[in-house]
Design an enzyme around this catalytic site. Structure first.
Site, mmCIF file in Angstrom:
data_model
loop_
_atom_site.group_PDB
_atom_site.id
_atom_site.type_symbol
_atom_site.label_atom_id
_atom_site.label_comp_id
_atom_site.label_asym_id
_atom_site.label_seq_id
_atom_site.Cartn_x
_atom_site.Cartn_y
_atom_site.Cartn_z
ATOM 1 N N ALA A 87 -1.412 -0.696 -0.795
ATOM 2 C CA ALA A 87 -0.874 -1.387 -1.973
ATOM 3 C C ALA A 87 -1.949 -1.594 -3.018
ATOM 4 C CB ALA A 87 -0.274 -2.722 -1.543
ATOM 5 N N GLU A 88 -3.161 -1.911 -2.576
ATOM 6 C CA GLU A 88 -4.241 -2.166 -3.525
ATOM 7 C C GLU A 88 -4.610 -0.908 -4.297
ATOM 8 O OE1 GLU A 88 -6.030 -5.700 -0.685
ATOM 9 O OE2 GLU A 88 -6.950 -3.699 -0.663
ATOM 10 N N HIS A 116 -14.113 -0.451 5.461
ATOM 11 C CA HIS A 116 -13.299 -0.205 4.270
ATOM 12 C C HIS A 116 -13.184 1.300 4.029
ATOM 13 C CE1 HIS A 116 -12.458 -4.117 2.253
ATOM 14 N NE2 HIS A 116 -13.345 -4.519 3.147
ATOM 15 N N SER A 139 -4.511 -2.002 2.010
ATOM 16 C CA SER A 139 -5.301 -1.052 1.225
ATOM 17 C C SER A 139 -4.416 -0.086 0.453
ATOM 18 C CB SER A 139 -6.244 -0.282 2.147
ATOM 19 O OG SER A 139 -7.259 -1.130 2.653
ATOM 20 N N ALA A 193 -12.789 -4.720 -5.813
ATOM 21 C CA ALA A 193 -11.455 -5.337 -5.797
ATOM 22 C C ALA A 193 -10.591 -4.582 -6.798
ATOM 23 C CB ALA A 193 -11.544 -6.810 -6.148
ATOM 24 N N VAL A 194 -9.849 -3.617 -6.290
ATOM 25 C CA VAL A 194 -9.087 -2.709 -7.141
ATOM 26 C C VAL A 194 -8.133 -3.457 -8.048
ATOM 27 C CG1 VAL A 194 -7.381 -0.842 -7.108
ATOM 28 C CG2 VAL A 194 -9.318 -0.801 -5.530
#
Length: 471
Positions: free
Chosen positions: A390-391, A371, A388, A426-427
């Site tokens: 987009a998050e 990650h 990632s 978890a953004v």
């Protein structure tokens, strides 16, 4: 392709569709009258033994090579008296029904068929004969299905719109789906219709019932009095009607047989139930073809690429990035007992998470270290994965001030130095402020606690990613 588990335990899932019954009805009461008299096992019909199923003869057994006069006369009662009593009841109340008509029985009942048609009832097929299909070879069952449709069409003047075999084989649903029928009913697995993908055909299934069914007068445990039958129907109706009032309208199937419910003491319970149901607003009494027509227009089937039907290469290509840079998780999940229950986000997430959880600690650590840092150098260089990127953008981590970026970089460095892997959260469940608060709080945890926390967050990220792909 790995073996797949065929049974569907998910169905419509936790949020079934709004049935949207015509007129805003809160419940659809589908009354089915099985017409089997003259289609049962009998030497006169070319069978090797007499009938022994669903009669008022307790403990009846087949009589090989002999006619069973008492059994025949009970079936005869259904045709001679029971049918007409039920015909008067339903036509008198203007309630249409669906007939499950055994083709050979219909051929021996021209007056009853004429009465069904004059009443506007739907006459569906109940097979060629009222016999057990369990051990019937596939090709013989296919032949009998075709012959049932041919004879049904000849006798009634119209091809059947629907099908219910009853005493079916493992092949029955698949074989009847080949026939291009509007609906089939050899299932008992839901309170709403649903679509079955049978090869290239989208087959509508309208589930039937063996419990809200007068056959329980002839089986144990069962009903003894008409009042018991009434009470069971009423209780079922009340629960389903209340669900409809709450916005989750359902279907209520009721199964009847001329030789059973057609008896005076039994039909009294049915009469009480009809009085009760008709006293409520928003009750729809459709034929099954009416349900099929409504469902087809209101809830047309939409195919999608099902994970359980993908080959290995496609499965890994599609879901290999759900856990960051860790396609081995999808590779291992593919070898599980996947089936229809895994064709949803929740189902597939469970399969992938099982492989992650059961992996050795060093492999899970590899997933954590795969990650990226939050708002780190890879993000600045636009080298994150599409997911990632987009998050992080969802919490505005791609639009930080210089001071905010410096703060994140300092926290990243401190966290990684202490725990040996990047901070993972978890953004999409958070805001920029709550991410920073969690960052500061979790740095103080011991590494064992943080490892477990990070693994849970990895699973949550995977769950959210799957929800973008699957329902």
């Amino acid at each position: 392709m790995a073996p797949r588990y065929p049974r569907d335990f998910r169905g419509h899932g936790p949020t079934p569709p709004d049935a949207q019954w015509p007129g805003g009805a809160k419940i659809a009461v589908s009354i089915v009258l099985n017409y089997e008299e003259g289609g049962e096992n009998c030497l006169l019909h070319g069978d090797a033994q007499s009938e022994a199923f669903l009669s008022d003869i307790a403990g009846a057994q087949p009589w090989p090579g002999q006619r069973h006069w008492n059994m025949e006369s009970i079936y005869d009662y259904g045709a001679r008296a029971g049918f007409w009593r039920l015909h008067r009841l339903f036509t008198g109340r203007n309630i249409p029904v669906t007939i499950y008509g055994v083709a050979t029985a219909l051929a021996r009942a021209p007056e009853q068929v004429a009465a069904m048609q004059a009443a506007g009832w739907e006459i569906a097929s109940h097979g060629l004969k009222w016999v057990e299909h369990r051990d019937m070879p596939e090709e013989e069952e296919r032949r009998q299905i075709a012959e049932a449709i041919r004879l049904h069409t000849e006798v009634t003047g119209s091809r059947p719109t629907g099908w219910y075999t009853g005493r079916c084989s493992l092949n029955t649903v698949r074989l009847t789906a080949e026939q291009g029928l509007d609906w089939i009913s050899d299932t008992y697995d839901d309170d709403l219709p649903y679509w079955l993908e049978a090869g290239d055909r989208d087959q509508l299934v309208i589930p039937y019932t063996l419990e809200a069914n007068d056959m329980r007068f002839a089986t144990a445990p069962g009903y003894i009095t008409g009042e018991q039958f009434f009470q069971y129907l009423k209780d079922s109706f009340d629960v389903l009607y209340a669900e409809g009032q709450a916005g989750a309208a359902k279907m209520f199937s009721i199964g009847l047989h001329c030789r059973l419910i057609g008896r005076p003491g039994k039909i009294a319970g049915l009469m009480r139930f009809l009085d009760y149901a008709q006293s409520h607003e928003g009750v729809w009494f459709p034929r099954r073809i009416d349900i099929a027509d409504h469902w087809r227009k209101t809830h047309p089937h939409k195919r999608f690429e099902r994970p359980s039907q993908m080959d290995r290469a496609r499965f890994v290509a599609r879901f290999g990035s759900i856990f960051e840079h860790s396609p081995w998780i999808a590779e291992r999940a593919y070898d599980l007992e996947l089936g229809p229950a895994h064709d949803s986000a929740a189902g597939l997430h469970n399969a992938l998470a099982r492989m992650f959880r059961s992996a050795p600690a060093d492999e899970r650590m590899g997933v954590l270290r795969a990650h990226p840092d939050l708002a780190g150098k890879l993000a600045q260089a636009k080298r994150l994965t599409e997911e990632s990127t987009a998050e992080q953008a969802s919490a505005a981590l791609d639009a930080l001030t210089d001071a905010e970026r410096a703060n994140f970089e300092a926290l990243n460095a401190e966290y990684t130095a202490k725990h040996g892997f990047p901070f993972i959260i978890a953004v999409r469940d958070n805001t920029k402020a709550s991410i920073l608060a969690a960052f500061r709080a979790r740095i103080a945890n011991d590494t064992e606690t943080e490892f477990a926390t990070a693994c849970k967050q990895v699973e949550r990220i995977a769950e959210l990613r799957l929800k973008d792909i699957l329902q």
